[in-house]
Write a protein that holds these residues in place. Structure first.
Motif, short mmCIF file in Angstrom:
data_model
loop_
_atom_site.label_atom_id
_atom_site.label_comp_id
_atom_site.label_asym_id
_atom_site.label_seq_id
_atom_site.Cartn_x
_atom_site.Cartn_y
_atom_site.Cartn_z
N ALA A 292 -10.41 25.72 19.30
CA ALA A 292 -9.61 26.74 19.99
C ALA A 292 -9.49 26.51 21.50
O ALA A 292 -8.38 26.63 22.05
CB ALA A 292 -10.16 28.13 19.70
N PRO A 293 -10.58 26.19 22.23
CA PRO A 293 -10.44 26.02 23.69
C PRO A 293 -9.41 24.96 24.08
O PRO A 293 -8.64 25.16 25.03
CB PRO A 293 -11.85 25.62 24.12
CG PRO A 293 -12.75 26.25 23.10
CD PRO A 293 -12.00 26.12 21.81
N LYS A 294 -9.37 23.83 23.37
CA LYS A 294 -8.39 22.78 23.68
C LYS A 294 -6.97 23.24 23.37
O LYS A 294 -6.02 22.92 24.11
CB LYS A 294 -8.71 21.51 22.89
CG LYS A 294 -9.96 20.78 23.36
CD LYS A 294 -9.77 20.22 24.76
CE LYS A 294 -10.98 19.41 25.20
NZ LYS A 294 -10.83 18.90 26.58
N LEU A 295 -6.81 24.01 22.30
CA LEU A 295 -5.49 24.54 21.97
C LEU A 295 -5.03 25.56 23.01
O LEU A 295 -3.85 25.62 23.36
CB LEU A 295 -5.51 25.17 20.57
CG LEU A 295 -5.54 24.19 19.40
CD1 LEU A 295 -5.87 24.91 18.10
CD2 LEU A 295 -4.20 23.47 19.28
N ILE A 296 -5.97 26.35 23.52
CA ILE A 296 -5.64 27.32 24.57
C ILE A 296 -5.19 26.59 25.83
O ILE A 296 -4.21 26.98 26.50
CB ILE A 296 -6.84 28.24 24.85
CG1 ILE A 296 -7.09 29.16 23.64
CG2 ILE A 296 -6.59 29.09 26.10
CD1 ILE A 296 -8.36 29.97 23.75
N GLU A 297 -5.89 25.50 26.19
CA GLU A 297 -5.49 24.69 27.35
C GLU A 297 -4.07 24.17 27.17
O GLU A 297 -3.25 24.20 28.11
CB GLU A 297 -6.45 23.51 27.52
CG GLU A 297 -7.83 23.88 28.05
CD GLU A 297 -8.72 22.65 28.18
OE1 GLU A 297 -8.19 21.51 28.10
OE2 GLU A 297 -9.95 22.83 28.35
N PHE A 298 -3.76 23.68 25.96
CA PHE A 298 -2.41 23.17 25.68
C PHE A 298 -1.39 24.29 25.79
O PHE A 298 -0.31 24.10 26.36
CB PHE A 298 -2.38 22.54 24.29
CG PHE A 298 -1.02 22.06 23.89
CD1 PHE A 298 -0.49 20.88 24.42
CD2 PHE A 298 -0.25 22.78 22.98
CE1 PHE A 298 0.78 20.45 24.05
CE2 PHE A 298 1.02 22.35 22.61
CZ PHE A 298 1.53 21.17 23.15
N TYR A 299 -1.72 25.46 25.25
CA TYR A 299 -0.80 26.61 25.32
C TYR A 299 -0.49 26.95 26.78
O TYR A 299 0.68 27.22 27.13
CB TYR A 299 -1.42 27.82 24.62
CG TYR A 299 -0.65 29.10 24.84
CD1 TYR A 299 0.51 29.37 24.11
CD2 TYR A 299 -1.06 30.02 25.80
CE1 TYR A 299 1.22 30.54 24.33
CE2 TYR A 299 -0.36 31.19 26.03
CZ TYR A 299 0.80 31.44 25.29
OH TYR A 299 1.50 32.59 25.52
N GLU A 300 -1.49 26.96 27.63
CA GLU A 300 -1.27 27.29 29.03
C GLU A 300 -0.32 26.29 29.69
O GLU A 300 0.43 26.65 30.60
CB GLU A 300 -2.61 27.32 29.79
CG GLU A 300 -3.52 28.48 29.38
CD GLU A 300 -2.90 29.83 29.69
OE1 GLU A 300 -2.17 29.94 30.69
OE2 GLU A 300 -3.16 30.79 28.92
N GLU A 301 -0.34 25.05 29.23
CA GLU A 301 0.52 24.02 29.79
C GLU A 301 1.97 24.16 29.33
O GLU A 301 2.89 23.75 30.05
CB GLU A 301 0.01 22.63 29.41
CG GLU A 301 -1.34 22.28 30.04
CD GLU A 301 -1.85 20.92 29.57
OE1 GLU A 301 -1.08 20.19 28.89
OE2 GLU A 301 -3.02 20.60 29.85
N VAL A 302 2.19 24.73 28.14
CA VAL A 302 3.54 24.76 27.58
C VAL A 302 4.14 26.16 27.45
O VAL A 302 5.30 26.29 27.05
CB VAL A 302 3.57 24.09 26.18
CG1 VAL A 302 3.05 22.66 26.26
CG2 VAL A 302 2.76 24.90 25.16
N LYS A 303 3.39 27.18 27.79
CA LYS A 303 3.85 28.55 27.51
C LYS A 303 5.16 28.92 28.20
O LYS A 303 5.89 29.80 27.73
CB LYS A 303 2.76 29.56 27.87
CG LYS A 303 2.43 29.64 29.35
CD LYS A 303 1.33 30.67 29.60
CE LYS A 303 1.01 30.79 31.08
NZ LYS A 303 -0.09 31.77 31.32
N ASP A 304 5.46 28.26 29.34
CA ASP A 304 6.69 28.57 30.06
C ASP A 304 7.85 27.66 29.67
O ASP A 304 8.96 27.80 30.19
CB ASP A 304 6.45 28.49 31.57
CG ASP A 304 5.47 29.56 32.05
OD1 ASP A 304 5.48 30.66 31.48
OD2 ASP A 304 4.67 29.26 32.97
N ARG A 305 7.59 26.72 28.78
CA ARG A 305 8.66 25.83 28.30
C ARG A 305 9.48 26.55 27.23
O ARG A 305 8.94 27.26 26.39
CB ARG A 305 8.08 24.54 27.73
CG ARG A 305 7.54 23.59 28.80
CD ARG A 305 6.91 22.38 28.14
NE ARG A 305 6.66 21.34 29.11
CZ ARG A 305 7.41 20.26 29.28
NH1 ARG A 305 8.48 20.09 28.51
NH2 ARG A 305 7.13 19.36 30.20
#
Length: 384
Positions: A292-305
């Motif tokens: 989950a932590p790595k997926l959350i990091e990825f989400y933060e990177e793409v959430k505005d795309r």
């Protein structure tokens, strides 16, 4: 209270009676099972998914049961249902009070387990005398024990951030990976050595991660004896192969409609025109929670795309409350859906979790793998 000696006398008396030649006996003791509860032996039709009751019996004193059955040459699921609970076949759910059991090469099986943990029961007799089967069962039982530890520590780490607990959890995850590492080879060696057993077809159907090895997988299937390929388990393998061909890389992603955490109905087609990253996971799955932590990091990177959306799909949950609690504990901010009927999991041929699938804006499956292995490739695809 019925004494064990009395039950043994009844058992011996029963076995001395005249039975049909094909009648087999399963004797079991389920610690904590109250008298009056039911033990159901059920198989599923691979074509229609209809559940078929093979035989049933009631729990007697001290959690014992005696089940006579003519079922053979197959695998079936044994369910324990408490007295007064729903026994409708369509409402039975595989879980802690169920156990897959090989019904082949036996006339008498013994089972010893606990109510609430029947899926960890020990079985003796028949194929369960074979060393490979015993080793596979040991791996599954020990693996569950480690999964429980991982799940507990994951929750504690999410709440407290304790570094010692995080290190302990990572050590147990490493142990679990080492434990499961020989399992695929062990299964395939057994299948290759026993092409005459329907149980080999069942093991082939249960094997996870086959999408990357379908050529070898199909060779194993074709090496099975014709009557095994035509058995119920063999039919399931053939259906599985057909589904994998349709949902592998370059295949069209099957449409689905599931309820979200907020209770809204969501379709895959609602996201047409965007990349969709499906994350199949479970609240009960330690490695899923650890990712989950790595997926959350990825989400933060793409959430505005605007060109990608992440969708979590809860799999094989015993109840929705566990799923909701895990989402809250792990702080998962992306869209979460629950596959309550398990139909989506089946249509996408998910055999183990965590598992992620990247779908193109046109609805084509581009990649599928463990989510942490897939994330770097996703970044390349969406030009990050």
């Amino acid at each position: 209270m019925k004494k064990p000696a009395v039950f043994l006398f009844l058992l011996l008396s029963l076995l001395s009676c005249t039975h049909k030649q094909t009648t087999n006996v399963i004797y079991g003791k389920i610690e904590g099972a109250a008298p009056g509860g039911l033990v159901l032996l059920v198989r599923t039709d691979p074509q229609t998914s209809e559940r078929i009751l093979l035989d049933q019996t009631r729990i007697t004193g001290e959690g014992e049961f005696l089940l006579e059955t003519e079922a053979t040459g197959t695998a079936a699921t044994l369910y324990y249902v408490k007295a007064g609970e729903d026994t409708a076949l369509e409402n039975l759910k595989p879980g802690r009070n169920s156990l897959m059991i090989f019904l082949e090469g036996y006339d008498f099986l013994t089972l010893k387990g606990e109510a609430g943990n029947l899926f960890l029961a020990e079985v003796q007799g028949g194929l369960y005398t074979l060393p490979d089967i015993r080793q596979m069962n040991h791996i599954h039982r020990e693996g569950f024990r480690l999964q429980q530890q991982i799940q507990y520590l994951s929750g504690e780490v999410q709440q407290t951030g304790d570094l010692d607990m995080r290190r302990e959890m990572q050590e147990i995850i490493t142990q679990a990976r080492a434990l499961y590492e020989p399992l695929p080879s062990l299964q395939r060696e057994f299948i290759a050595a026993h092409p005459e057993l329907a149980s080999s077809a069942w093991l082939l159907r249960q094997e996870g991660g086959v999408q990357q090895n379908m050529e070898e997988y199909e060779k194993l299937f074709l090496a099975l004896h014709p009557e095994v390929r035509e058995s119920l388990a063999g039919q399931e393998v053939q259906l599985f192969i057909d589904r994998v061909r349709g949902t592998g890389v370059s295949g069209k992603a099957p449409e689905f409609e599931l309820a979200s955490l907020e209770g809204n109905q969501v379709k895959l087609s609602d996201m047409k025109g965007k990349y969709v990253l499906l994350d199949f996971w479970g609240s009960w799955c330690g490695p899923c929670r650890a990712a989950a932590p790595k997926l959350i990091e990825f989400y933060e990177e793409v959430k505005d795309r605007e060109n990608i959306v992440i969708v979590g799909i809860g799999c094989w949950e015993q109840n929705a409350d566990n799923w909701r609690q895990a989402i809250e504990e792990d702080g998962l901010p992306w869209l979460q859906l629950l596959d309550a009927t398990r139909l989506v999991t089946e249509n996408y041929v998910i055999t183990s979790v965590p598992h992620a699938i990247l779908i193109s804006p046109e609805g084509i499956i581009l990649k599928r793998d463990h989510p942490l292995a897939l994330l770097p490739e996703v970044k390349q695809v969406i030009n990050m």
